[in-house]
Scaffold this motif. Structure first.
Motif, mmCIF file in Angstrom:
data_model
loop_
_atom_site.group_PDB
_atom_site.id
_atom_site.type_symbol
_atom_site.label_atom_id
_atom_site.label_comp_id
_atom_site.label_asym_id
_atom_site.label_seq_id
_atom_site.Cartn_x
_atom_site.Cartn_y
_atom_site.Cartn_z
ATOM 1 N N UNK A 478 0.812 -1.217 0.000
ATOM 2 C CA UNK A 478 0.000 0.000 0.000
ATOM 3 C C UNK A 478 0.844 1.264 0.000
ATOM 4 N N UNK A 479 2.114 1.168 0.352
ATOM 5 C CA UNK A 479 2.983 2.342 0.399
ATOM 6 C C UNK A 479 3.884 2.452 -0.832
ATOM 7 N N UNK A 480 3.602 1.693 -1.865
ATOM 8 C CA UNK A 480 4.396 1.773 -3.082
ATOM 9 C C UNK A 480 4.119 3.068 -3.825
ATOM 10 N N UNK A 481 5.106 3.954 -3.930
ATOM 11 C CA UNK A 481 4.871 5.285 -4.492
ATOM 12 C C UNK A 481 5.692 5.571 -5.745
ATOM 13 N N UNK A 482 6.398 4.590 -6.267
ATOM 14 C CA UNK A 482 7.097 4.786 -7.535
ATOM 15 C C UNK A 482 6.217 4.264 -8.674
ATOM 16 N N UNK A 483 6.401 4.804 -9.885
ATOM 17 C CA UNK A 483 5.589 4.307 -11.006
ATOM 18 C C UNK A 483 5.799 2.821 -11.275
ATOM 19 N N UNK A 484 6.948 2.292 -10.843
ATOM 20 C CA UNK A 484 7.257 0.882 -11.085
ATOM 21 C C UNK A 484 7.080 0.041 -9.821
ATOM 22 N N UNK A 485 6.372 0.561 -8.820
ATOM 23 C CA UNK A 485 6.193 -0.160 -7.555
ATOM 24 C C UNK A 485 5.645 -1.565 -7.805
ATOM 25 N N UNK A 486 6.091 -2.505 -6.992
ATOM 26 C CA UNK A 486 5.723 -3.905 -7.206
ATOM 27 C C UNK A 486 4.235 -4.137 -6.949
ATOM 28 N N UNK A 487 3.666 -5.030 -7.740
ATOM 29 C CA UNK A 487 2.254 -5.336 -7.592
ATOM 30 C C UNK A 487 1.978 -6.474 -6.635
ATOM 31 N N UNK A 488 2.952 -7.378 -6.456
ATOM 32 C CA UNK A 488 2.780 -8.499 -5.529
ATOM 33 C C UNK A 488 4.141 -8.954 -5.042
ATOM 34 N N UNK A 489 4.161 -9.530 -3.852
ATOM 35 C CA UNK A 489 5.440 -10.000 -3.306
ATOM 36 C C UNK A 489 5.935 -11.227 -4.047
ATOM 37 N N UNK A 490 5.049 -12.035 -4.578
ATOM 38 C CA UNK A 490 5.493 -13.210 -5.328
ATOM 39 C C UNK A 490 6.298 -12.785 -6.553
ATOM 40 N N UNK A 491 5.820 -11.739 -7.236
ATOM 41 C CA UNK A 491 6.540 -11.223 -8.401
ATOM 42 C C UNK A 491 7.890 -10.648 -7.977
ATOM 43 N N UNK A 492 7.893 -9.864 -6.900
ATOM 44 C CA UNK A 492 9.125 -9.251 -6.427
ATOM 45 C C UNK A 492 10.157 -10.305 -6.031
ATOM 46 N N UNK A 493 9.721 -11.341 -5.322
ATOM 47 C CA UNK A 493 10.639 -12.382 -4.869
ATOM 48 C C UNK A 493 11.201 -13.185 -6.037
ATOM 49 N N UNK A 494 10.415 -13.309 -7.094
ATOM 50 C CA UNK A 494 10.918 -14.001 -8.288
ATOM 51 C C UNK A 494 12.063 -13.202 -8.918
ATOM 52 N N UNK A 495 11.895 -11.891 -9.007
ATOM 53 C CA UNK A 495 12.968 -11.051 -9.551
ATOM 54 C C UNK A 495 14.187 -11.051 -8.627
ATOM 55 N N UNK A 496 13.943 -11.165 -7.327
ATOM 56 C CA UNK A 496 15.036 -11.193 -6.358
ATOM 57 C C UNK A 496 15.830 -12.492 -6.436
ATOM 58 N N UNK A 497 15.241 -13.500 -7.057
ATOM 59 C CA UNK A 497 15.892 -14.801 -7.118
ATOM 60 C C UNK A 497 15.580 -15.672 -5.923
ATOM 61 N N UNK A 498 14.510 -15.319 -5.161
ATOM 62 C CA UNK A 498 14.107 -16.079 -3.974
ATOM 63 C C UNK A 498 12.616 -16.432 -4.073
ATOM 64 N N UNK A 499 12.212 -17.154 -5.110
ATOM 65 C CA UNK A 499 10.774 -17.404 -5.312
ATOM 66 C C UNK A 499 10.130 -18.245 -4.225
#
Length: 671
Positions: A478-499
């Protein structure tokens, strides 16, 4: 304990001068770690187990810092719990480190599950002086359940100065995250005021205690959103005795060149897209060519010929292995030399490894490697990709469309890489290219705070720093304030390499008053409908007011609200849209009200901080005066991002919030 270390004589260390310096440095580091912090009492709790022999202080009147009573087996049954391990001159423990296994029941024992604890005592302090204590008899079924007054008082204590540790108030759900295994990555979705930042910092401290040798070798890192935030949290780990944890921002992590340029939102979003990783990989491998000429090595009177088709096979094998570009380039001359050695052996010679190394350094082999697998500078690669339309079109074919390619392109600087006006997003691309050439060293553990604001490419940059280690990811969708803010933690963790990371959610707030969090939560359906509304354990209602004023009186009303807030105890944050900050600074100066910039430490003499809304994330103040919410929303590229920025600003308050506005409030807040 500090005096004992200071008394050590390191003048005549019987070893080399290098060893002597290491010993002296270690002693100085230990002295620094044992610094006396007047605001951080050594113990805050006590555990009495079921078979303890006595309750009160020792009958002989000795020091009460820690009392140990013993059972028939000689084992200790009373433990004082503190920030640090403390022992007496004989080496006997007086205070047990809060991270030790024996301390865990202090945070997790309940009447339903007392964990063999008969009595839990909490100590209360005022300005470092012991002023109160309260007891919980966990095995006494006749004692009524009640909330801890000392716990409540500690939570509500005024926030003057930097962030403090929370070792005395860690809750069971927080403690589970803090003590999670070092091998696993944990993602914490935490509503405002749930203590997610403190949990992340205390997790680092716990891991350093439980896996000291391992993490001392591999390293730890805390990544925050901005410098103001790092200044705010910088004293938490030293107060817990941990001095070796490096802290940085996501931008500083990849600061290979100075940032001289800026991207608009669409360009920055595209540069942060995960597809750029594949474009960069293609661009790098495009430098590898298929050999068309044989490699002829002359040694003495003999000439050894490796035909072009065999060189092509070797090159293709290295490409298929998927190893780093630089590692493959180093392996190629050895592969060619090995092919030559096979020919030598077939001719009846008996070459050894020294011969192979000599052949790998042969000018003909070097020339072949230079032509087939040339050295590539990562920054020059990115510069070419962003300034050469034909090169970009070739490498991005099927990945980026024509309009996206046009969005990326910028004019090539006259003097190359060093004169380029790199943006923050460009540096992330350079970091990706550097990793494609040579592997980025991995740390043992990384804490990533305010992670919701990172782009996929930034997640990849952080993930490279913990590819063989683990991470603690902290944030709030809810505090994502950049235009590219993540939509879900699953997506973010996949990019992080920790799915496979576990996602934990903290919804119980300890900092923000109930009325304030309820008011801010009206925005959740518009900014993060999938999240649960946060609750608060705060019993105090807090000071909460929404004041509408005529447009011409807005500045004066904001100054008046600040003056009113200064009449209360604690820190005050005046949060405003970035475009309004200069105007309010002038108004405060004319009113004779000094103020601080974000990140500077508040004190009793200077308690008012003027905070641009873009820097408010992660900070907290006892009382917040929020200037013109509509201006905060309008400063962002779209309404959703603006409402998220407003949500952040509304939830920085610890005790009170005053909203002052002349323009209409967002619909969700207008009632």
């Amino acid at each position: 304990m500090r005096e004992e270390v200071e008394s050590l004589d390191t003048a005549d260390v019987a070893a080399s001068w290098v060893s002597a310096e290491v010993v002296r440095a270690g002693v100085q580091e230990r002295i620094k770690a044992l610094a006396d912090l007047s605001h951080a009492p050594l113990f805050f709790g006590r555990l009495d187990y079921e078979d303890a022999l006595a309750e009160g202080p020792p009958a002989d009147g000795s020091r009460g810092g820690a009392v140990r009573q013993h059972g028939p087996g000689g084992e200790a049954h009373r433990f004082y719990i503190g920030r640090r391990h403390v022992h007496d001159r004989e080496g006997d423990p007086m205070v047990i480190d809060w991270r030790a296994p024996v301390s865990q029941p202090f945070y997790r024992a309940t009447r339903r599950d007392p964990q063999q604890v008969r009595l839990r005592r909490r100590f209360g302090y005022t300005h470092g002086d012991l002023t109160a204590y309260e007891d919980e008899h966990l095995t006494d079924t006749t004692e009524a359940d009640r909330s801890s007054a000392l716990l409540q008082r500690e939570i509500e204590r005024p926030r003057v100065g930097p962030m403090r540790d929370i070792v005395a108030t860690i809750q069971p759900e927080q403690d589970e995250i803090v003590r999670a295994a070092v091998e696993g990555t944990v993602c914490v979705q935490g509503a405002p005021g749930t203590g997610k930042t403190a949990v992340g910092l205390h997790r680092v401290a716990y891991l350093l205690y439980a896996h000291r040798e391992r993490l001392a070798r591999t390293g730890t890192l805390v990544i925050g959103p901005n410098e103001s935030f790092l200044h705010y949290i910088e004293q938490v780990l030293p107060a817990l005795g941990e001095l070796a944890v490096r802290q940085t921002t996501a931008d500083r992590l990849v600061a290979h060149f100075p940032v001289r340029g800026a991207d608009d939102a669409p360009t920055a979003t595209l540069k942060g897209d995960a597809r750029m990783a594949e474009v960069l990989r293609r661009a790098l491998l495009s430098h590898v060519t298929t050999p068309t000429e044989p490699c002829v090595v002359v040694r003495g009177s003999r000439r050894w010929r490796v035909p072009a088709y065999e060189l092509a096979e070797i090159t293709e094998q290295l490409r298929e292995r998927g190893i780093r570009y630089g590692a493959a380039r180093e392996a190629l001359p050895q592969r060619i030399a090995h092919a030559v050695l096979i020919r030598m052996e077939q001719a009846g010679e008996a070459p050894d490894d020294r011969v192979q190394d000599a052949v790998a350094r042969n000018p003909a082999v070097k020339a072949t490697v230079k032509e087939v697998w040339p050295a590539v500078d990562p920054a020059r690669l990115v510069l070419r990709l962003l300034s050469d339309a034909d090169f970009l079109a070739e490498q991005a074919a099927g990945i980026l469309d024509d309009q996206e390619q046009k969005t990326l392109l910028w004019a090539r600087p006259a003097r190359g890489v060093k004169s380029a006006k790199w943006s923050a997003a460009d540096l992330v691309l350079i970091d990706e290219a550097m990793d494609l050439v040579a592997r980025t060293p991995s740390l043992g553990h990384v804490v990533l705070d305010e992670a919701q604001d990172l782009s996929p490419m930034q997640y990849r940059a952080v993930g490279r720093r913990c590819s063989t280690g683990s991470a603690t990811v902290l944030g709030d969708i809810a505090q994502g304030t950049t235009p590219w803010a993540t939509g879900s933690w699953q997506e973010a963790l996949r990019h992080l390499g920790k799915p496979d990371a576990a996602v934990e959610e903290l919804t119980q707030g300890f900092r923000v008053p109930r009325e304030v969090i309820a008011y801010a939560s009206r925005l959740l359906p518009a900014i993060a409908p999938e999240l649960e509304e946060a609750t608060s354990v705060r019993e105090a209602p807090g000071d909460f007011a929404v004041r509408a004023v005529p447009a011409g009186e807005l500045d004066a009303a904001v100054v008046a609200a600040c003056r009113e807030a200064l009449g209360r105890e604690g820190s005050i944050g005046l949060i405003a849209a970035d475009t309004r900050v200069d105007r309010l600074a002038t108004a405060l100066a004319e009113a004779g009200m000094p103020y601080l910039d974000p990140g500077r430490e508040t004190s009793e003499a200077a308690r008012l901080t003027l905070v641009p809304a873009s820097l408010a994330k992660g900070l907290e103040y006892d009382h917040v005066v929020l200037d013109e919410p509509a201006a905060v929303v309008d400063a962002e590229p779209d309404d959703r991002t603006g409402l998220r920025r407003l949500y952040v600003a509304l939830t920085r308050a610890v005790s009170g919030l005053t909203v002052v506005h002349a323009s209409p409030l967002p619909e969700a807040l207008s009632d």
